[in-house]
Structure formats: C-alpha cells, structure tokens
Scaffold this motif. Structure first.
Motif, mmCIF file in Angstrom:
data_model
loop_
_atom_site.group_PDB
_atom_site.id
_atom_site.type_symbol
_atom_site.label_atom_id
_atom_site.label_comp_id
_atom_site.label_asym_id
_atom_site.label_seq_id
_atom_site.Cartn_x
_atom_site.Cartn_y
_atom_site.Cartn_z
ATOM 1 N N SER A 198 -16.480 -33.294 -26.813
ATOM 2 C CA SER A 198 -15.630 -33.512 -25.637
ATOM 3 C C SER A 198 -14.258 -34.023 -26.092
ATOM 4 O O SER A 198 -13.510 -34.586 -25.314
ATOM 5 N N THR A 199 -13.943 -33.795 -27.360
ATOM 6 C CA THR A 199 -12.673 -34.201 -27.951
ATOM 7 C C THR A 199 -11.813 -32.967 -28.171
ATOM 8 O O THR A 199 -12.310 -31.934 -28.618
ATOM 9 N N SER A 200 -10.538 -33.061 -27.842
ATOM 10 C CA SER A 200 -9.602 -31.962 -28.099
ATOM 11 C C SER A 200 -8.720 -32.337 -29.278
ATOM 12 O O SER A 200 -8.189 -33.442 -29.331
ATOM 13 N N PHE A 201 -8.592 -31.422 -30.212
ATOM 14 C CA PHE A 201 -7.747 -31.614 -31.387
ATOM 15 C C PHE A 201 -6.495 -30.767 -31.193
ATOM 16 O O PHE A 201 -6.591 -29.562 -30.994
ATOM 17 N N TYR A 202 -5.327 -31.380 -31.272
ATOM 18 C CA TYR A 202 -4.063 -30.675 -31.106
ATOM 19 C C TYR A 202 -3.407 -30.521 -32.474
ATOM 20 O O TYR A 202 -3.145 -31.505 -33.152
ATOM 21 N N LEU A 203 -3.173 -29.260 -32.864
ATOM 22 C CA LEU A 203 -2.570 -28.956 -34.159
ATOM 23 C C LEU A 203 -1.250 -28.231 -33.958
ATOM 24 O O LEU A 203 -1.110 -27.419 -33.045
ATOM 25 N N GLY A 204 -0.297 -28.507 -34.829
ATOM 26 C CA GLY A 204 0.971 -27.800 -34.804
ATOM 27 C C GLY A 204 0.907 -26.551 -35.680
ATOM 28 O O GLY A 204 0.233 -26.527 -36.698
ATOM 29 N N ARG A 205 1.592 -25.507 -35.271
ATOM 30 C CA ARG A 205 1.620 -24.251 -36.028
ATOM 31 C C ARG A 205 3.059 -23.758 -36.056
ATOM 32 O O ARG A 205 3.757 -23.824 -35.057
ATOM 33 N N ARG A 206 3.500 -23.259 -37.202
ATOM 34 C CA ARG A 206 4.851 -22.705 -37.337
ATOM 35 C C ARG A 206 4.780 -21.216 -37.613
ATOM 36 O O ARG A 206 4.016 -20.774 -38.464
ATOM 37 N N LYS A 207 5.584 -20.470 -36.896
ATOM 38 C CA LYS A 207 5.729 -19.029 -37.120
ATOM 39 C C LYS A 207 7.074 -18.823 -37.793
ATOM 40 O O LYS A 207 8.123 -19.163 -37.230
ATOM 41 N N LEU A 208 7.064 -18.304 -39.012
ATOM 42 C CA LEU A 208 8.298 -18.088 -39.762
ATOM 43 C C LEU A 208 8.892 -16.727 -39.420
ATOM 44 O O LEU A 208 8.182 -15.732 -39.341
ATOM 45 N N ILE A 209 10.196 -16.711 -39.233
ATOM 46 C CA ILE A 209 10.907 -15.484 -38.889
ATOM 47 C C ILE A 209 12.081 -15.326 -39.855
ATOM 48 O O ILE A 209 12.846 -16.269 -40.066
ATOM 49 N N ALA A 210 12.189 -14.126 -40.428
ATOM 50 C CA ALA A 210 13.277 -13.849 -41.378
ATOM 51 C C ALA A 210 14.593 -13.668 -40.634
ATOM 52 O O ALA A 210 14.643 -13.063 -39.564
ATOM 53 N N ASP A 211 15.664 -14.198 -41.221
ATOM 54 C CA ASP A 211 17.016 -14.052 -40.675
ATOM 55 C C ASP A 211 17.863 -13.343 -41.728
ATOM 56 O O ASP A 211 18.039 -13.857 -42.833
ATOM 57 N N PRO A 212 18.384 -12.162 -41.406
ATOM 58 C CA PRO A 212 19.187 -11.436 -42.396
ATOM 59 C C PRO A 212 20.433 -12.200 -42.834
ATOM 60 O O PRO A 212 20.989 -11.944 -43.887
ATOM 61 N N GLN A 213 20.856 -13.177 -42.063
ATOM 62 C CA GLN A 213 22.052 -13.949 -42.378
ATOM 63 C C GLN A 213 21.745 -15.215 -43.187
ATOM 64 O O GLN A 213 22.632 -16.030 -43.414
ATOM 65 N N SER A 214 20.487 -15.385 -43.629
ATOM 66 C CA SER A 214 20.084 -16.634 -44.282
ATOM 67 C C SER A 214 20.614 -16.785 -45.699
ATOM 68 O O SER A 214 20.603 -17.876 -46.238
ATOM 69 N N GLY A 215 21.029 -15.727 -46.310
ATOM 70 C CA GLY A 215 21.547 -15.822 -47.664
ATOM 71 C C GLY A 215 20.563 -15.337 -48.718
ATOM 72 O O GLY A 215 20.949 -15.016 -49.827
ATOM 73 N N LEU A 216 19.290 -15.302 -48.405
ATOM 74 C CA LEU A 216 18.291 -14.781 -49.335
ATOM 75 C C LEU A 216 18.122 -13.288 -49.125
ATOM 76 O O LEU A 216 18.274 -12.794 -48.002
#
Length: 132
Positions: free
Chosen positions: A76-94
């Motif tokens: 009866s416990t809820s666990f809240y986790l963070g998640r990151r979705k990475l998105i490429a940016d053509p202007q990032s320099g890499l």
C-alpha cells in the motif's frame, strides 16, 4: 532522491522521504544500513546507505526497517521515481553521432525499479526531457 508515500488508513497516512546513498566503501554493514528521522507526525526521513558493491535491494532494507519497528505496508506504499528522457540538439556543439551514442547508452541503463528491487506495480515515474 526517492520518495515513499505511505497509505494504510486515512487517519494513519504517513509520508516518508527516502534518500538512497552509495558509500565510498564496498559494503555497508546491515546495522548501519538505515537512519530514520521523524520530522513531524506525518513526515519522516529515511536514509538508506549501501556500499558500491552491495546489492541495492530497497525492499529487503525496508523489511529490516520494519523488523526494527518502522511501520508500513509495502503493497500500500507508492514509490515515486524520477526519469529523464534525453533529446539530441543539433546546436549543442557535439557531432550528432556522439549525441545518438550517448542517448543509446543512457537508454540501455538498468531500470531503477529493477535495480532497487521495488514492486513494479507500486512505482510511479515522473519524467522530464533534457536536451543535450
């Protein structure tokens, strides 16, 4: 930081802010695995510590806390986790191939629910998009 929100009955609902830390030693003894600090009637702070070679089994650590008197029902416990979705940016320099490689490696990382041995049907994921 990971949060646990406990709900058993409305009159005894409790919120627990759980932090998981990885120590700079291979193993943390069971007796030093956790610290519970009561912040108020409704809020507590639970800190779990694991060594970098320990199996970071949160469910097992919580069971030990329960044996020591920390009251909760895992189903009866809820666990809240963070998640990151990475998105490429053509202007990032890499170069784009490096962005894609980095994103592919990040996507192949183990799922936190599995890594921390949490019951999958009790996990809520909150996400954000990060441009790299």
């Amino acid at each position: 930081m990971h949060n646990i929100k406990q709900q058993s009955r409305p009159s005894s609902a409790q919120n627990v802010i759980m932090t998981i830390k990885t120590a700079r030693v291979p193993y943390v003894p069971e007796k030093d695995r956790y610290t519970i600090t009561k912040l108020s009637d409704r809020f507590s702070l639970l800190e779990l510590r694991f060594g970098f070679m320990d199996d970071q089994n949160v469910s097992r650590a919580l069971a030990r806390c329960r044996k020591e008197g920390f009251r909760f029902e895992i189903m009866s416990t809820s666990f809240y986790l963070g998640r990151r979705k990475l998105i490429a940016d053509p202007q990032s320099g890499l170069p784009q191939w490096q962005d894609k490689l980095f994103i592919a490696m990040a996507d192949s990382a183990i799922d936190p629910t599995e890594y921390f041995h949490l019951p999958a049907n009790r996990v809520v994921e909150l996400g954000e998009q990060v441009i790299i």
